[in-house]
Write an enzyme that holds these catalytic residues in place. Structure first.
Site, PDB file in Angstrom:
ATOM      1  CG  ASP A  23      -1.669 -17.030 -61.762  1.00  0.00           C
ATOM      2  OD1 ASP A  23      -0.596 -16.427 -61.944  1.00  0.00           O
ATOM      3  OD2 ASP A  23      -2.016 -18.018 -62.433  1.00  0.00           O
ATOM      4  CD  GLU A  53       6.667 -15.611 -67.024  1.00  0.00           C
ATOM      5  OE1 GLU A  53       5.599 -15.572 -66.361  1.00  0.00           O
ATOM      6  OE2 GLU A  53       7.774 -15.737 -66.508  1.00  0.00           O
TER       7      GLU A  53
END
Length: 241
Positions: free
Chosen positions: A49, A38
């Site tokens: 995140d 990814e």
């Protein structure tokens, strides 16, 4: 695109982090260890995140699709971006992903913040010959999981959180099994701050087809270089065989 193996190992890294040269060396070094990679599209607002990955986004000077210029990604590379950065520009995003050699683009905020854009995203992916991928929050409507499975995605990523320690909390195993019951044979990916071989093994034993390691590998890359990160990922690889 190559079919993802069961069990499978994915690794996350932000594009061009910590710099373009080390990033390229890392991608080359994980071939044969990671089944898919990814690649985070750098953004000014990596809202979902964790702190370490947020800092990696902010340290990369070139953001957005410009960060992909000149990149040729490895087999089974999946770009990861934020739908809010590309609202109304899904076709542009899909073209850039295809040109870079990615097989899909994962947008973790799509179903959380912009569910009305789901069909537009899927259509854009398919116009460029890419497979859709979906991020499913830990708490999800069952009907949504079944709807996503109906699109025939490359995978569905279930967002999980686990406390520190070797044994997974019961709810993590439950959520994996629950997702499986609603998506059938669709490839199920899980991630939850995997920082040890034991945690990785436990996720696979709970029913995930594959997992993604991000922060733990990136920390080792920052602190000990490519070899330290690869050694850690090799331990994870051995644990899930």
């Amino acid at each position: 695109m190559a079919a993802l193996p069961r069990p499978g190992l994915g690794v996350y890294i932000t594009a061009n982090w910590p710099n373009r040269d080390v990033f390229a060396k890392f991608l080359d070094a994980v071939k044969g260890i990671a089944d898919f990679v990814e690649i985070g599209i750098p953004t000014d607002n990596p809202k979902y995140d964790g702190p370490f990955i947020r800092s990696s986004h902010r340290s990369v000077q070139v953001k957005g699709l410009d960060a992909l210029r000149g990149l040729r990604l490895p087999e089974n590379a999946v770009l990861m971006g934020y739908a809010e950065d590309f609202a109304g520009r899904f076709d542009e995003l899909a073209r850039a992903a295809a040109e870079a050699g990615a097989v899909s683009v994962l947008l973790p905020d799509l179903l959380i913040d912009m569910p009305e854009m789901l069909d537009a995203y899927v259509a854009a992916m398919r116009r460029e010959g890419l497979a859709p991928t979906f991020f499913l929050p830990g708490k999800f409507p069952y009907a949504l999981a079944e709807r996503l499975a109906g699109y025939g995605p490359l995978f569905i990523y279930v967002g999980l959180y686990a406390a520190t320690g070797i044994k997974l909390p019961v709810y993590v195993e439950r959520n994996i099994k629950l997702a499986r019951s609603h998506i059938g044979g669709i490839y199920l990916v899980a991630g939850f701050a995997i920082d040890s071989p034991d945690k990785a093994r436990a996720l696979i034993e709970a029913g995930a087809d594959g997992l993604v390691v991000g922060t733990a590998a990136m920390r080792r890359l920052a602190e000990g270089g490519v070899k330290a990160a690869v050694d850690f990922l090799s331990e994870i690889r051995r644990a899930i065989k």
